[in-house]
Scaffold this motif. Structure first.
Motif, PDB file in Angstrom:
ATOM      1  N   LYS A 111      41.234  55.029  41.777  1.00 19.14           N
ATOM      2  CA  LYS A 111      41.629  53.998  40.812  1.00 19.14           C
ATOM      3  C   LYS A 111      42.969  54.399  40.217  1.00 19.14           C
ATOM      4  N   PRO A 147      45.044  49.819  48.915  1.00 16.25           N
ATOM      5  CA  PRO A 147      44.313  49.141  47.844  1.00 16.25           C
ATOM      6  C   PRO A 147      43.318  48.144  48.423  1.00 16.25           C
ATOM      7  N   THR A 148      42.210  47.956  47.721  1.00 16.49           N
ATOM      8  CA  THR A 148      41.214  46.966  48.128  1.00 16.49           C
ATOM      9  C   THR A 148      40.841  46.017  46.992  1.00 16.49           C
ATOM     10  N   GLN A 149      41.189  46.357  45.753  1.00 16.99           N
ATOM     11  CA  GLN A 149      40.890  45.487  44.606  1.00 16.99           C
ATOM     12  C   GLN A 149      42.042  45.547  43.616  1.00 16.99           C
ATOM     13  N   TRP A 150      42.246  44.447  42.917  1.00 15.39           N
ATOM     14  CA  TRP A 150      43.327  44.358  41.930  1.00 15.39           C
ATOM     15  C   TRP A 150      42.816  43.535  40.762  1.00 15.39           C
ATOM     16  N   SER A 151      43.051  44.000  39.536  1.00 20.68           N
ATOM     17  CA  SER A 151      42.654  43.220  38.357  1.00 20.68           C
ATOM     18  C   SER A 151      43.676  43.414  37.254  1.00 20.68           C
ATOM     19  N   CYS A 189      47.191  46.961  34.210  1.00 15.81           N
ATOM     20  CA  CYS A 189      46.452  46.463  35.367  1.00 15.81           C
ATOM     21  C   CYS A 189      45.767  47.646  36.036  1.00 15.81           C
ATOM     22  N   ILE A 207      44.287  48.979  39.839  1.00 15.04           N
ATOM     23  CA  ILE A 207      44.168  48.830  41.283  1.00 15.04           C
ATOM     24  C   ILE A 207      43.116  49.825  41.759  1.00 15.04           C
ATOM     25  N   SER A 208      42.218  49.350  42.610  1.00  9.49           N
ATOM     26  CA  SER A 208      41.222  50.235  43.211  1.00  9.49           C
ATOM     27  C   SER A 208      41.369  50.181  44.721  1.00  9.49           C
ATOM     28  N   GLY A 209      41.018  51.242  45.369  1.00 10.25           N
ATOM     29  CA  GLY A 209      41.093  51.276  46.818  1.00 10.25           C
ATOM     30  C   GLY A 209      40.380  52.484  47.367  1.00 10.25           C
TER      31      GLY A 209
END
Length: 279
Positions: free
Chosen positions: A71, A128-132, A141, A143-145
């Motif tokens: 993260k 990355p695989t998720q962004w919020s 913000c 970012i997760s991955g």
């Protein structure tokens, strides 16, 4: 086991079947194969191959990948979108920081020569695989991955390197590329932070072991061909078994279609699996 009972084969080896709970050791810990190893109940199995039946496509799986979830928490400065010169846009900062982290990762962990031997479809990856984020030019913000790592690199070394990338970017934030004349990443309260969750190591099976040779021979006889493969997906626990000295070999007889909500199988394939395993 029923097949062995029906055929009453006279075996030169002892066959032990183990049905485990908590296969991925995630929801309930200490009740699966890790507990059996801890209590010394599997020690006798080190004298022969250990076949882990948990993959797909009826072929020997000779390699799996390690997994490092990550993260990246990026802090900017909240301000109105019409006054971007008074903000630090964490979305832009995150994109530039992640680009720099990925460039360093692929330089430090390039495709490994042994990946071709094992037939990995991809080398190690970091993406990355998720962004919020939250509203306006947001204050932050996330970012997760994940990192998918072939078993020829050490998980601990990679985690250490990733943290070094983040720390260096924090210390030299003004050197990152910006996006436009009013885009900037330097304000007194600005910070870039990275953190990393738990990780699993990958496995490279021993291609010279008797267990692998027997599995290949049985697969060829029953399925009609042998095509060992490797996947960058991870199988928890089996690396720990390998590190404990077990000759871990992997196979499976389900249908390989990504991660379906409901796992699929073809009964005919499982009937052939019966034959393969007692060949």
């Amino acid at each position: 086991m029923r097949k062995l009972g029906e055929t009453k084969l006279k075996l030169k080896s002892t066959v032990v079947a183990i049905f485990i709970a908590s296969e991925e050791n995630s929801s309930i810990q200490g009740v699966g194969v890790d507990a059996l190893v801890k209590d010394g109940l599997l020690k006798k199995l080190k004298q022969g191959p250990l076949f882990w039946i948990d993959t797909a496509d009826k072929q020997p799986c000779i390699g799996t990948g390690g997994l490092i979830p990550w993260k990246l928490h990026v802090t900017g400065k909240l301000f109105h979108s019409g006054l971007p010169h008074k903000a630090i846009n964490p979305l832009e900062l995150a994109m530039e920081a992640l680009k720099e982290i990925q460039l360093r990762f692929y330089k430090d962990f390039p495709p490994h020569p042994r990946e071709q031997v094992y037939g990995f479809a991809t080398p190690s990856t970091m993406k990355p695989t998720q962004w919020s984020w939250i509203n306006q030019i947001p204050a932050e913000c996330r970012i997760s991955g994940d990192v998918r790592l072939t078993p020829f690199y050490n998980i601990t070394d990679v985690i250490k390197k990733l943290q070094e990338y983040v720390d260096d970017i924090n210390a030299n934030i003004e050197k990152l590329d910006t996006r436009g004349p009013v885009s900037k990443y330097v304000l007194p309260d600005e910070q870039l932070r990275g953190g990393f969750d738990t990780a699993n190591s990958g496995v490279a099976c021993d291609l010279n072991s008797r267990g692998f040779q027997v599995l290949c021979k049985a697969t060829g006889e029953v399925v009609g061909h042998v095509k060992p493969y490797s996947i960058i997906g991870s199988l928890p626990l089996i690396r720990e078994l390998q590190d404990e000295g077990y000759d871990v070999q992997i196979a499976g007889y389900g249908v390989c279609q990504h991660h379906l909500p409901i796992r699929r199988l073809i009964f005919h394939d499982y009937m052939r699996a019966d034959t393969t395993e007692v060949y």
